[in-house]
Design an enzyme around this catalytic site. Structure first.
Site, mmCIF file in Angstrom:
data_model
loop_
_atom_site.group_PDB
_atom_site.id
_atom_site.type_symbol
_atom_site.label_atom_id
_atom_site.label_comp_id
_atom_site.label_asym_id
_atom_site.label_seq_id
_atom_site.Cartn_x
_atom_site.Cartn_y
_atom_site.Cartn_z
ATOM 1 N N CYS A 164 -15.368 20.723 -22.705
ATOM 2 C CA CYS A 164 -14.656 19.478 -23.009
ATOM 3 C C CYS A 164 -14.956 18.550 -21.843
ATOM 4 C CB CYS A 164 -13.150 19.687 -23.145
ATOM 5 S SG CYS A 164 -12.260 18.118 -23.350
ATOM 6 N N CYS A 172 -11.556 16.307 -20.880
ATOM 7 C CA CYS A 172 -10.462 16.924 -20.111
ATOM 8 C C CYS A 172 -10.540 18.434 -20.257
ATOM 9 C CB CYS A 172 -9.102 16.373 -20.506
ATOM 10 S SG CYS A 172 -8.755 16.339 -22.272
ATOM 11 N N SER A 173 -9.797 19.003 -21.215
ATOM 12 C CA SER A 173 -9.796 20.462 -21.338
ATOM 13 C C SER A 173 -9.425 20.892 -22.752
ATOM 14 C CB SER A 173 -8.816 21.068 -20.341
ATOM 15 O OG SER A 173 -7.539 20.464 -20.511
ATOM 16 N N CYS A 174 -9.876 20.149 -23.769
ATOM 17 C CA CYS A 174 -9.579 20.506 -25.146
ATOM 18 C C CYS A 174 -10.137 21.912 -25.401
ATOM 19 C CB CYS A 174 -10.195 19.501 -26.111
ATOM 20 S SG CYS A 174 -9.508 17.837 -25.904
#
Lengths: 230, 111
Positions: free
Chosen positions: A117, A120-122
């Protein structure tokens, strides 16, 4: 977690402190925010406890491993999973909270898949839980797309030159799960036994599925009973 | 980077208790309809981008510091928890910890 207005004493090794150990600055800010929102009736402390318990104790890569092991064992299931992951995963109960729009991508000798991602941090929480620190780091997020083979090498994965690498960039709308290749020498293994071969990283694409203990040379066989290396 | 080969020994899900708390607060506020997850991703990724301009973020404490900064702005903008209010209650908690004998539960005095 302790309720509003009451916190359990912090774990402590010393006995010479006259007062409770002061939490860190950000920890105090979180407590303040929570206190204010609870006072205003905007959040329910019990719901917070449930969320933490779910992700600390109940949901993790074992869910994704079960999906992979079944796909390896059942061609009809695998075809349905690749065609319409949302429907299949919903039937298994692996849906909701960042798992609403899933795509499963299959590794083959021709193509290795890797998930990142860059924003961000999906991450597919229902299948893999909370992402590891490295998945959230700039080092991984910035380089997975630009230099995927170098990143894979840092994870100890070297692919044949003829295998292409495709990197899938997760978003708030779509999340990905890698279906790793079933290791050679596992034809006789049952679904339950295959689970131990499916690591979290293999479902992100930064590892391959583990070899069964029987396929490892004797000198490298790990000293465990289930063939799992940690 | 991790070279862990199986999920039998996962990394700690949350490195510190407050990471879990700020995560749960965010999920809860999202599910209560205070913001969509797409809105969260947009704002959080902007914070991460800004924090990462002059240094490499390691995905640990710096990640959750960015998360907290992003979350604090949302109720502040909605008028539900201003920066001043958060600071006042933060101080209340700090005083409560400093004024509680070691070993006793820490309680926040009434407003």
């Amino acid at each position: 977690m302790a309720g509003l207005g009451q916190a359990a004493p912090m774990p402590h090794d010393h006995s010479d402190h006259p007062h409770a150990l002061l939490p860190s600055e950000p920890a105090l800010r979180v407590k303040a925010l929570e206190t204010i929102l609870v006072r205003k009736g905007l959040i329910d402390p019990a719901a917070l406890d449930e969320i933490i318990d779910t992700y600390q104790n109940k949901i993790g890569p074992q869910n994704g491993a079960r999906v992979v092991a079944r796909a390896w064992s059942d061609p009809v299931f695998k075809a349905a999973l690749l065609a319409d992951a949302d429907t299949v995963l919903a039937e298994l109960g692996y849906y909701g909270r960042q798992g609403e729009h899933m795509v499963v991508v299959e590794n083959t000798p021709e193509q290795h898949n890797m998930v990142v991602c860059t924003l961000c941090s999906c991450y597919p929480w229902p299948l893999l839980g909370i992402p590891p620190g490295w998945y959230k780091s700039d080092a991984y997020r910035a380089r997975a797309v630009r230099a995927p083979r170098a990143v894979l090498a840092e994870f100890g994965v070297t692919l044949p030159a003829e295998t292409s690498v495709r990197v899938w960039d997760s978003t708030a709308e779509v999340r990905y799960l890698v279906l790793p290749m079933r290791p050679a020498g596992t034809d006789a293994m049952e679904e339950e036994d295959l689970l131990a071969l499916v690591s979290r990283d293999s479902m992100i694409g930064t590892a391959l599925a583990a070899l069964p203990a029987a396929a490892l040379p004797p000198t490298t066989a790990p000293p465990t009973t289930n063939g799992a290396q940690t | 980077m991790s070279d862990c080969l199986t999920h039998s020994a996962p990394d700690s899900v949350f490195l510190e208790p407050w990471h879990a708390q700020v995560f749960a607060l965010t999920v809860h506020l999202n599910e209560a309809g205070r913001f969509s997850w797409a809105q969260w991703v947009e704002r959080f990724s902007e914070t991460l981008r800004r924090h990462g301009l002059d240094r490499q973020l390691d995905g640990g404490a710096d990640y959750f510091n960015a998360w907290l900064e992003t979350l604090e702005a949302i109720p502040a903008e909605a008028g539900n928890a201003s920066a001043q209010e958060v600071e006042r209650v933060r101080r209340d908690w700090e005083e409560a910890y400093l004024g509680t004998p070691h070993g006793d539960p820490v309680r926040l005095s009434a407003r």
